[in-house]
Design a protein around this motif. Structure first.
Motif, PDB file in Angstrom:
ATOM      1  N   SER A 172     -32.749 -19.210 -19.094  1.00  0.00           N
ATOM      2  CA  SER A 172     -33.825 -18.240 -18.882  1.00  0.00           C
ATOM      3  C   SER A 172     -34.228 -17.637 -20.210  1.00  0.00           C
ATOM      4  N   THR A 232     -36.982 -16.562 -23.315  1.00  0.00           N
ATOM      5  CA  THR A 232     -38.037 -17.188 -24.125  1.00  0.00           C
ATOM      6  C   THR A 232     -37.464 -18.309 -24.971  1.00  0.00           C
ATOM      7  N   ASP A 289     -40.777 -23.928 -29.491  1.00  0.00           N
ATOM      8  CA  ASP A 289     -41.881 -23.644 -28.570  1.00  0.00           C
ATOM      9  C   ASP A 289     -43.125 -24.417 -28.993  1.00  0.00           C
ATOM     10  N   CYS A 292     -39.442 -19.366 -20.458  1.00  0.00           N
ATOM     11  CA  CYS A 292     -40.849 -19.100 -20.762  1.00  0.00           C
ATOM     12  C   CYS A 292     -41.195 -19.719 -22.105  1.00  0.00           C
ATOM     13  N   LEU A 307     -43.958 -24.110 -17.747  1.00  0.00           N
ATOM     14  CA  LEU A 307     -42.796 -23.265 -17.916  1.00  0.00           C
ATOM     15  C   LEU A 307     -43.173 -21.805 -17.656  1.00  0.00           C
ATOM     16  N   CYS A 308     -42.397 -21.107 -16.859  1.00  0.00           N
ATOM     17  CA  CYS A 308     -42.552 -19.681 -16.570  1.00  0.00           C
ATOM     18  C   CYS A 308     -43.962 -19.344 -16.096  1.00  0.00           C
ATOM     19  N   ARG A 327     -47.072 -17.477 -14.441  1.00  0.00           N
ATOM     20  CA  ARG A 327     -47.330 -16.059 -14.204  1.00  0.00           C
ATOM     21  C   ARG A 327     -47.583 -15.777 -12.707  1.00  0.00           C
TER      22      ARG A 327
END
Length: 1009
Positions: free
Chosen positions: A599, A601, A607, A622, A628-629, A631
């Protein structure tokens, strides 16, 4: 007074006579040296004697008979003939200069031995004046030019040894005029003519050695069959083609017949069965075809037979296996059928290599029962049945290689008591049952490979006894239970591969004690718990694969402090929590954290779209890339929508401005960099930088090195990462058509990309990406902070390299070369191994670099390929490569031996202080004259003398002038690992007495890895 006067006067003549005699005696004392001594004084004046070997040659002696190297005997007529010089032995005296022709003034001189010196220039034609010579040994010198045909005018000559010089041209046809010659030794020269048929006229000849010369391809002359007294026939690597003449059946006294590494064709002739005195037949690496003939029962003296690396077919004759053989090598042929049971009756058999054939059936049940078997390699066949219990009956078995067969049943309990075993490879068979407990703990085993079988049970706690174990491969079996804590006691363990088993429980915390561990692969087991604390202690770890287990807890940030890690796979586990930011410290070729419960970032470095497949199936993660992640929608959608639209507008504006800036920047870069256009950018791993950043860093202020192929720049990127950028020199059209070091071979850029782009090893420098555009070519590598070994060792900072550091560098480089030679398919020969191509990281770990002239050696060429021109660097080029252009891994091994000598002596391979000698010759000369203390670098502590001595032995083996005597790189790695064991200085000194005996061939081993 008058009476005394006559007395005085009368005594005057007597006094004058006494004074005259005293004067004559004084004059005789000044000129005491006889004529032979004066001739030898002339010899002394014509030679350079830096070691003072001729310091005892004084003119105050009456004769030279007590001088160093001089032997006298009484010659001449009369009752008391005067002693005359009959022998001059100055072997290993470090003398230099031309051959001293004044020796031929010595009327009774019969023996001249000046081997292992630096006698240079060419042999004079006037050497024929040495009419009494029976023995002439000028081996291991620097003689060049043609062999004088006047040598045949020495009527009494029985032995002529010119081994290991630089003689070229033809063997004189006049040599057929010798009438008493018994030994003709011309091995390891540059002779490039053909072997004259006239040698068949020397019917007195017992020893003919012409091996390792670049003769023009030619057939064996039938006239050589007239040498009916011949006992030793050594013509390895002589360019021979065609078949063996039938006339050789007349060589009835022949004991050694060695024609290995030629291009001989046709079947192995049955004529050999008439040679009942034959002890050794060496016929490997030719193009012999057909079946092995019948009639072996006649060769009752045969002890060694090697016909490997040919195209032989059919079955192995039963009668061959009934002989009292010591070694039988028939690997890499097309033999088929079962192995005769009679081979088990051979009482002396110590080496049996039959790998890479089509043999089937069972191994003889009593194999090894009656013979001191040391090596058994039948890999790559179709053998089945059980492994014989008797293989180690005599307690001598060291290598057991049975991979790629169909063996079944259990591992024999008798092997668990075989204390001599060192290398065991049973991979890819059908073995079942539990491994005997004692088998895990054999004390001398350094390689244990049981992979790809159906073995079950636990790893015994007795594994703690395997103190030499460096590689443990047990993948693809059904092993279960816990991994024992005792594995952490294996201090030499480098590679642990246990994937695809049923191991359970926790990963032993003791594993973090394995400071040498480079690879830990526990993929696809049932392991649980957390990754052990203290894993950062594994500084050598380059690959960590714990995927498909049931591991849990957080990923420790300690992993981010493993400096050499380039492969990390923790996928398909139950890891939770956030991804440690410390992982950004790593320079990974591959990262996979998918299918966990991570979990938070994703760290900024990861990234990016290039890492999108590294984090799949982690719902709590995220990141900036899709999926990914996601909203969740909330009640204040309109406000958030407005904010998002505003952000989008601002972002679009910034994007436009950024694009305009990049275009402007790109145009300026093109101007500054002389037309470098990035239209072909190739990446070999996931990158955290762009090509634009690389181009920006190509600035003269960033140059950290320059060589024959181009300049190297240090590039500090925006995220703080540092890389090295090599820009190859631009070539004009004219340059492209001219002769280069690689001639018609592939372009250096293409070779480097092809080679480094497809291999990965902790001791091979990583190629991150490359750019090829027109005349501009860029190669981007990982950055090595301590530069090259050569620059560091030979600079004022050389004192930083103590002996443990040097030994580690040597081992790292050896492992890199071993990977190229043995683990790459097909093998790769570097061709430019030198200290400047060995780079050092921040911890002085070594990596092989610069593959611009590397060569992939195709199997079809049997590991030997002719190059169109010499590649390499002065001082490192193997002797045979310099004159034959034949390249195989032995050339790299010679070059590596020179690197070892650099580490040992602190000297460059080409150094004015060495005089006319190369580094290897200088070391041997010093060892023979003054001992090891005058060879090793004075900066090295004397407490490591035993280890240094051991490594010196290894370096001398690697730099043997005969390629066949050099060990394989895999063997070099093992010897370096064992270098801390006891050794004696005398061994190193003895190794310098380089032998030309063809019976010594310890370097051949299985090519199956």
């Amino acid at each position: 007074m008058q009476m005394e006067q006559p007395s005085i006067i009368s005594s005057m003549p007597l006094m004058l006579s006494i004074l005259s005699l005293l004067s004559l005696h004084s004059l005789w004392s000044i000129h005491a040296l006889n004529q032979e001594g004066l001739f030898l004084q002339q010899v002394k004046q014509s030679l350079f004697d830096p070691a003072g070997s001729l310091s005892s040659w004084f003119d105050r002696d009456a004769t030279p008979c007590n001088w160093t190297g001089i032997t006298c005997a009484r010659r001449g007529n009369g009752r008391s003939p005067s002693p005359a010089v009959v022998s001059v032995n100055l072997a290993g005296a470090a003398l230099a200069g031309p051959f001293p022709i004044f020796l031929c003034r010595l009327r009774y001189l019969s023996v001249v031995s000046m081997s292992n010196n630096s006698i240079n220039s060419s042999l004079p034609l006037s050497i024929s004046l040495c009419k009494s010579l029976t023995y002439l040994d000028l081996s291991e010198n620097l003689l060049e030019g043609p062999i004088p045909d006047t040598l045949s005018q020495l009527p009494h000559l029985r032995c002529l040894n010119l081994d290991a010089n630089y003689l070229s041209g033809d063997i004189p046809a006049s040599f057929g005029e010798f009438r008493l010659l018994e030994s003709l030794i011309l091995t390891s020269n540059l002779l490039n003519g053909t072997i004259p048929a006239s040698l068949g006229n020397i019917t007195s000849l017992k020893r003919l050695q012409l091996a390792y010369n670049p003769f023009r391809p030619s057939q064996l002359a039938p006239e050589l069959g007239n040498l009916t007294n011949l006992e030793d026939f050594w013509l390895s690597n002589c360019g021979l083609i065609g078949s063996i003449p039938e006339s050789f059946a007349k060589l009835s006294r022949l004991a050694n017949f060695d024609v290995a590494e030629n291009g001989l064709t046709g079947p192995i002739p049955a004529l050999f069965f008439q040679l009942k005195n034959i002890v050794q037949l060496e016929m490997y690496n030719n193009s012999f075809t057909g079946k092995l003939p019948s009639g072996w029962a006649n060769l009752t003296e045969l002890r060694r037979f090697d016909a490997s690396m040919n195209s032989l077919t059919g079955r192995i004759p039963d009668e061959l296996c009934q002989l009292p053989l010591e070694s039988l090598h028939l690997y890499e042929n097309k033999l088929m059928g079962a192995l005769p049971e009679s081979i088990a009756k051979s009482p002396n058999l110590n080496g049996l290599r039959l790998f890479s054939n089509r043999l089937n059936g069972s191994l003889p049940s009593e194999l090894g029962k009656n013979s001191p078997l040391q090596t058994l390699d039948v890999s790559g066949n179709q053998f089945s049945g059980k492994i014989p219990e008797s293989l180690c009956a005599k307690g001598k078995l060291e290598e057991l290689l049975l991979i790629f067969n169909l063996f079944s049943g259990n591992i024999p309990a008798s092997l668990a008591k075989c204390q001599s075993l060192g290398r065991v490879r049973l991979r890819f068979n059908r073995l079942t049952g539990e491994v005997p407990a004692e088998f895990w703990g054999l004390p001398h085993v350094y390689l244990l490979d049981l992979g790809n079988n159906v073995l079950s049970g636990h790893i015994s706690h007795m594994i703690q006894g395997a103190k030499n174990l460096s590689t443990l491969v047990i993948s693809n079996n059904k092993f279960s239970g816990n991994l024992p804590d005792e594995i952490g006691m294996l201090d030499n363990l480098i590679d642990l591969e246990a994937r695809h088993n049923k191991f359970s429980g926790k990963i032993p915390s003791s594993l973090v004690k394995l400071e040498q561990l480079s690879r830990l692969d526990l993929y696809d087991n049932v392991l649980s718990g957390e990754i052990p604390e203290g894993i950062r202690a594994l500084k050598q770890l380059s690959e960590l694969n714990l995927a498909r287990n049931k591991l849990s807890g957080e990923i420790p940030d300690e992993i981010g402090y493993l400096p050499g890690l380039n492969y990390l796979d923790l996928s398909w586990n139950n890891f939770s929590g956030e991804i440690p930011l410390a992982l950004e410290n790593l320079k990974l070729n591959e990262l996979n954290l998918s299918c966990n419960h991570l979990s938070g970032t994703i760290p900024p470095l990861f990234d990016k779209d290039v890492y999108k497949d590294s984090f799949l199936e982690n719902p709590g993660l995220c990141g900036g890339f899709a999926g990914l992640c996601p909203r969740k929608r909330r009640g204040r959608d309109t406000i958030y929508g407005l904010v998002l639209r505003s952000v989008s507008v601002i972002g679009a504006c910034l994007l436009i401005v950024g694009l305009v800036f990049l275009i402007w920047k790109h145009k300026n870069i093109k101007k500054v960099k002389k037309g470098v256009i990035m239209n072909k950018w190739t990446s070999f791993q996931k990158l955290g930088f762009s090509e634009t950043e690389i181009i920006t860093c190509i600035d003269e202020n960033n140059v950290i090195g320059s060589g024959a192929s181009g300049k190297v720049y240090k590039a500090v990127l925006s995220d703080g990462e540092v890389v090295a950028v090599k820009k190859l020199w631009e070539r004009s059209n004219k340059d492209d058509s001219s002769f280069s070091s690689v001639d018609s071979e592939k372009d250096e850029f293409e070779v480097e990309v092809q080679t480094l782009g497809n291999i990965r090893h902790k001791n091979i420098v990583r190629l991150l990406c490359c750019c090829s555009s027109g005349s501009c070519k860029l190669l981007v590598y990982e950055y090595m902070p301590n530069g090259s070994l050569g620059d560091l060792l030979h600079s004022s900072k050389g004192g930083l390299l103590d002996w443990p550091t040097r030994l580690r560098i040597a081992l790292d480089a050896a492992e890199g070369l071993s990977y190229l030679h043995h683990d790459c398919v097909p093998p790769i020969v570097h061709r430019d191994v030198k200290s400047n191509n060995i780079l050092l990281d921040e911890h002085f770990g070594a990596k092989i670099s610069d593959f611009g002239v590397a060569k992939i050696v195709e199997v079809a060429n049997k590991g030997v390929e002719c190059m169109s021109a010499i590649a390499g660097s002065c001082g490192y080029i193997a002797p045979e490569y310099a004159y034959t252009l034949r390249v195989n891994e032995k050339s790299d091994i010679y070059s590596f031996g020179i690197v070892l000598l650099e580490l040992l002596t602190g000297r460059r391979p080409v150094d004015p202080d060495l005089g006319d000698k190369d580094l290897a010759t200088w070391v041997c000369t010093k060892l023979n004259q003054k001992g090891i203390d005058h060879v090793i670098d004075p900066n090295l502590a004397s407490t490591y003398k035993e280890e240094i001595c051991k490594v010196l032995n290894i370096s001398l083996l690697c730099t043997s002038p005969l390629p066949v005597n050099r060990p394989s790189m895999r063997r070099v790695v093992k010897m370096l690992q064992e270098s801390s064991t006891h050794c004696k200085t005398k061994i190193a000194e003895k190794e310098c007495k380089l032998s030309t005996n063809s019976y010594q061939d310890s370097s051949k081993e299985s090519s199956i890895v």
